[in-house]
Write an enzyme that holds these catalytic residues in place. Structure first.
Site, short mmCIF file in Angstrom:
data_model
loop_
_atom_site.label_atom_id
_atom_site.label_comp_id
_atom_site.label_asym_id
_atom_site.label_seq_id
_atom_site.Cartn_x
_atom_site.Cartn_y
_atom_site.Cartn_z
N ARG A 282 0.84 -1.37 0.04
CA ARG A 282 -0.28 0.00 0.01
C ARG A 282 0.76 1.09 -0.07
O ARG A 282 0.23 2.59 -0.64
CB ARG A 282 -1.05 -0.13 1.05
CG ARG A 282 -1.77 -1.00 1.51
CD ARG A 282 -2.36 -1.20 3.37
NE ARG A 282 -1.58 -1.22 3.51
CZ ARG A 282 -1.61 -1.03 4.96
NH1 ARG A 282 -2.91 -0.57 5.20
NH2 ARG A 282 -0.54 -1.25 5.96
N GLN B 20 3.63 25.45 17.98
CA GLN B 20 2.94 25.48 16.55
C GLN B 20 4.04 24.27 15.43
O GLN B 20 5.09 24.16 15.58
CB GLN B 20 3.86 26.56 16.17
CG GLN B 20 3.69 27.63 14.62
CD GLN B 20 3.87 29.00 14.57
OE1 GLN B 20 3.02 29.71 15.53
NE2 GLN B 20 3.88 29.58 13.32
N ASN C 124 5.22 24.07 11.31
CA ASN C 124 4.94 24.19 10.50
C ASN C 124 5.61 23.87 9.28
O ASN C 124 5.95 22.65 9.53
CB ASN C 124 6.59 25.72 10.44
CG ASN C 124 6.06 26.81 10.87
OD1 ASN C 124 5.33 27.14 11.81
ND2 ASN C 124 7.99 27.47 11.73
N ARG D 247 17.17 28.06 2.86
CA ARG D 247 16.76 29.09 4.29
C ARG D 247 17.60 28.89 5.04
O ARG D 247 18.70 28.06 5.65
CB ARG D 247 16.24 28.07 4.34
CG ARG D 247 14.69 28.12 2.59
CD ARG D 247 13.15 27.59 3.52
NE ARG D 247 12.63 28.36 1.97
CZ ARG D 247 11.54 28.28 2.14
NH1 ARG D 247 11.51 29.68 2.70
NH2 ARG D 247 10.91 27.98 0.85
N HIS E 222 19.18 30.48 10.37
CA HIS E 222 18.30 31.28 11.49
C HIS E 222 17.78 31.42 12.75
O HIS E 222 18.41 29.78 12.70
CB HIS E 222 16.48 31.15 10.34
CG HIS E 222 16.43 31.60 8.90
ND1 HIS E 222 15.53 30.91 8.49
CD2 HIS E 222 16.89 32.14 8.46
CE1 HIS E 222 15.16 31.56 6.94
NE2 HIS E 222 15.95 32.32 7.40
N LYS F 45 13.37 23.31 17.88
CA LYS F 45 12.89 22.71 16.92
C LYS F 45 12.81 21.31 16.89
O LYS F 45 14.38 21.08 17.18
CB LYS F 45 13.22 23.38 15.89
CG LYS F 45 13.00 24.34 15.50
CD LYS F 45 14.13 25.32 14.58
CE LYS F 45 13.70 26.73 13.80
NZ LYS F 45 14.20 27.25 13.26
N HIS G 155 19.47 27.33 12.21
CA HIS G 155 19.21 25.58 11.73
C HIS G 155 19.33 26.21 10.51
O HIS G 155 18.77 27.68 9.52
CB HIS G 155 17.68 25.59 11.75
CG HIS G 155 17.15 24.58 11.38
ND1 HIS G 155 15.71 25.08 10.50
CD2 HIS G 155 17.47 23.80 10.90
CE1 HIS G 155 15.32 24.16 9.83
NE2 HIS G 155 16.97 23.21 9.59
N TYR H 147 8.18 21.04 10.73
CA TYR H 147 8.79 21.51 12.47
C TYR H 147 7.93 21.35 13.45
O TYR H 147 6.57 21.39 13.18
CB TYR H 147 9.15 23.10 11.78
CG TYR H 147 10.33 23.41 11.01
CD1 TYR H 147 10.42 24.09 11.34
CD2 TYR H 147 9.59 23.62 9.16
CE1 TYR H 147 12.23 24.44 10.26
CE2 TYR H 147 10.21 24.42 8.34
CZ TYR H 147 10.94 24.64 8.85
OH TYR H 147 12.54 24.74 7.61
N GLU I 127 12.89 36.54 15.32
CA GLU I 127 13.33 36.41 14.44
C GLU I 127 14.26 36.92 13.45
O GLU I 127 14.73 37.73 13.31
CB GLU I 127 12.73 35.53 13.15
CG GLU I 127 10.92 35.32 13.71
CD GLU I 127 12.11 33.16 13.97
OE1 GLU I 127 12.37 32.31 13.75
OE2 GLU I 127 11.94 33.60 15.47
N ASP J 22 17.83 36.59 3.50
CA ASP J 22 19.42 35.47 3.74
C ASP J 22 20.52 35.61 3.43
O ASP J 22 21.22 36.00 3.94
CB ASP J 22 19.01 34.67 3.41
CG ASP J 22 17.74 33.76 5.13
OD1 ASP J 22 17.53 34.15 5.65
OD2 ASP J 22 17.23 32.83 4.36
#
Length: 199
Positions: free
Chosen positions: A23, A48, A50, A60, A63, A73, A120, A133, A144, A170
């Site tokens: 499957r 939260q 993400n 990315r 951060h 995280k 990160h 996340y 941030e 960035d």
């Protein structure tokens, strides 16, 4: 689930068992028993979640969240493939300035735990790469901050065949030394105290 400590103090990679059949497959990227056994405390209360999708070449990061308040995280790759990077930017940490990288994808479903105060970044290696996340604190834009992912002193592992696609934010982020000189980096002991309070 296999747990391994990374080169950055307090960061871990978790590799779950994957159960394929006709499957598709079943996997649990987060397992409380394994996390607590490796980390010595339960995962933070999730404030939260993400979900980001990136095309190949998107980079990315690096951060991090102003500490305090700070956040931790737990991240895995749900589609595509990425190099997930943890960078120790905590002043006073025994591994300050070091980084480690984990290739993440929906084959092994490795997940990376980022303790409070670390940086990160990730490099998307395929189109439609999805990173998922869990966060200990809600996103607040003014908290941030970032370090340049292209900082030559850090020497992060961006593959030579990738032409990095960066956000405007960035692209202008300071290097690690510049951020340290400006007093923008988190304090290691403060980060550890905040992390203890998350459990």
């Amino acid at each position: 689930m296999k747990a391994e400590e990374l080169a950055v103090e307090g960061a871990y990679v978790f590799t779950p068992e994957v159960f394929p059949d006709q499957r598709g497959l079943f996997v649990s990227p987060y397992q409380q028993h394994a996390f607590t056994g490796a980390h010595g405390a339960p995962l933070f209360r999730v404030a939260q979640t993400n979900h980001s999708m990136s095309k190949r070449g998107v980079v990315r990061g690096v951060h991090y969240t102003l500490t305090p308040p700070g956040t931790a995280k737990y991240v895995y790759c749900a589609a595509g493939e990425a190099i997930d990077i943890v960078v120790d930017i905590r002043v006073g940490s025994p591994t300050f300035g070091k980084w480690d990288a984990v290739r993440v994808n929906p084959k092994e479903f490795r997940a990376v735990y980022f303790p409070v105060g670390v940086g990160h970044a990730f490099v998307a290696l395929a189109d439609d790469t999805v990173m998922s996340y869990m966060l200990a604190a809600p996103y607040v834009a003014e908290y941030e901050l970032g370090i340049s992912v292209l900082d030559e002193e850090l020497g992060l592992p961006i593959p030579g065949d990738i032409d990095p696609i960066l956000s405007d934010r960035d692209r202008v982020a300071p290097g690690l030394a510049e951020a340290a000189a400006a007093g923008l980096l988190p304090d290691y002991e403060r980060c550890r105290a905040i992390e203890r309070d998350l459990a």
